[in-house]
Every structure is written in structure tokens, then in C-alpha cells.
Scaffold this active site. Sequence first.
Site: not given
Ligand code: DGY
Length: 322
Positions: A236, A265, A283
Site C-alpha cells: 500500500r 492512488e 496497482h
Molecule cells: C489487495 O487485494 O489488497 C491487492 O492490493 C489487490 O491487488
Amino acid sequence: MRKKVFVTRKIPEEGIQILSEHFDVEIFPKKRPISKEEILVGAKGCDGLLPLLTDTIDAEIMDETGVKAIANMAVGYDNIDIKAATERKLPVCNTPGVLTDATADLTFALILSVSRRIVEADKYLREGKFVGWDPMLCLGGDFKEKTLGIIGFGRIGNAVARRALGFGINILYHSRVRYKNEEKELGVKYASLDELLERSDYVSIHTPHTSDTHHLIGENELKKMKPTSYLINTSRGKIIDEDKLVSALKDGEIAGAGLDVYYNEPAVHPGLIELPNVILLPHIGSASLGTRTKMATMAASNLKDALLGKIPKNIVNPEIYQ
Ligand code: DGY
């Protein structure tokens, strides 16, 4: 009367089929993330909500829509106010496990691409600059006998370590808990965060975003890294202080970065866009067809179970059932 569920974006059909067998399903039709206002309208009066990691699900949405269960199509759930959901006895679910391999694969793609300058080299060739083999062209980082530091040693961190073993790289990890079995089985070594940053040639982040990991990597941490090292983040964006990362990359405090996630984002720090020593992906950690299908069916099954009165397998706030 059949219960109603609201899905905030088109997801793989297999997930919709699971929901349609039991519920009336409404899907937000646009090809962009839904806004809060649109969730309030779309999910109003629905029993279940299937959001994505791009949707902030707060107390207002829970109260105004009256949903009874939320099944996020992601393993991360920092987009949902879990405390508010728990206070309201709303089950919240996620999709763990099914995206481990795809995310570890992409992490490795980033590690290799950024250190071996793959994107830069491709651009160089397309621009017609390749005039013959050059002993000094696009020199990048090595792997064998170097050190990879993995921050967060859950499923994805572990899967990254297993891939790294094939490259003959030494592995350090930092985590809230020690993984003694893995230390024995894989030869990975535990390190404090400072030690990991100081010793690693590649640092890869695999911890969830929580209040404890917010800005885990800031100015001080970046200064501890080697000038020849690379930072990879497929977790993240908010775990890294992005302003400080831009400065560290510009000032040569680290050699490069491979990023799949961003602080705000989908906005990407303009400083990052300008830098040639950074690879920026939209992402796509879990973006394989098979993985996204499994994420959709898992989220749909979680929502189905929660709405049919079963405890869903992937509940993140099980205390609501006690
Ligand atoms: C999640 O599932 O948290 C991922 O970031 C998706 O790619």
C-alpha cells in the site's frame, strides 16, 4: 423476497454468478472507480455490498445504505472502517491467499525490472539508440550473494522469499512476529528494521497498511538504505512517505524504486513520474485472469455466506459473532 446486493464495479462473471443464484444483483456500470455519492445511491436499501479497494467504506455509508454485510474484493481492507463496522455488528470479509502468488510474481518482476533497467533499456532500443553491444550499456544490479530485505513476512512476503531463493540471494525479514519454522526451512534471517534497511540491496514491502505501518518508510529509514539499493512496494502506498522517497531518489540516497501502489492512488507523485530510476505500475499486483477470478468468487462467496446467516470463511472482524 430476494435480498439485494450492490457490486461497485464490473468484476469477473464467475463472482456475479454466485451472487445471482441467491440475490438480486446491481452492478455500478461505469468503467471508473465509483464515488461516495454513487455508493450511497447505488447501495441504498441493499443487504450486501461488494466493494473494491478503491472504495472508501465509512460509517456514513454503513448507516445511510443499511447494508448488512461487506465483502471487499481485496486482501487489504484499509479502505473500510472496520471499527465502525464492528460497532454496528456488520461482517466485513476480504480475499486472503488467492492473490499471494500473483503478487509475489509481480514483486519479482519489479525487482528484476528496476535493477536490470528493463523499461529504460526497451525505451532506448525503440528510440533507435542501440548501435551495437556496449560493455558499459545499461549496467544494473546483481542478485547472487546480495541481500533482499522483506518487510512483513505474511503469505506474500513468504512467497517472495521462496522465489528469491532461486536467485541465490540472502534473505532478511522484519515482521511483528518471528517465523522460526521458515528461518529453518528457507534460511531466512530475522532483522530489526534498521538492520534490514542498512544491509539490504533490495527492500520489498509486504506489510498491510495500518496506523502502525503508516509512513513506516520515511526520511530516516531511506537514509539508512545503501545508495546502491532498490525499494519495491506492492503493498500500500501510504506505508512510504512519498515526498521523502522522491527526494531520496533524486539525491541518490537509493538507486531506484519499483512501485505498484501510491500514496494518493490513482494520483502519482509528479516527482516520481519524472524519474528514470523508478518503475511505476498501475496497482496490478493481483492482475492475472485466474487470480482476479478467484478474488471475485471468494468475495461473492463471503457475501453470500454472510447474508445467508453463515459465518463467512474470510471474516476480518469475527468478534461480531461472539
Ligand atoms: C489487495 O487485494 O489488497 C491487492 O492490493 C489487490 O491487488
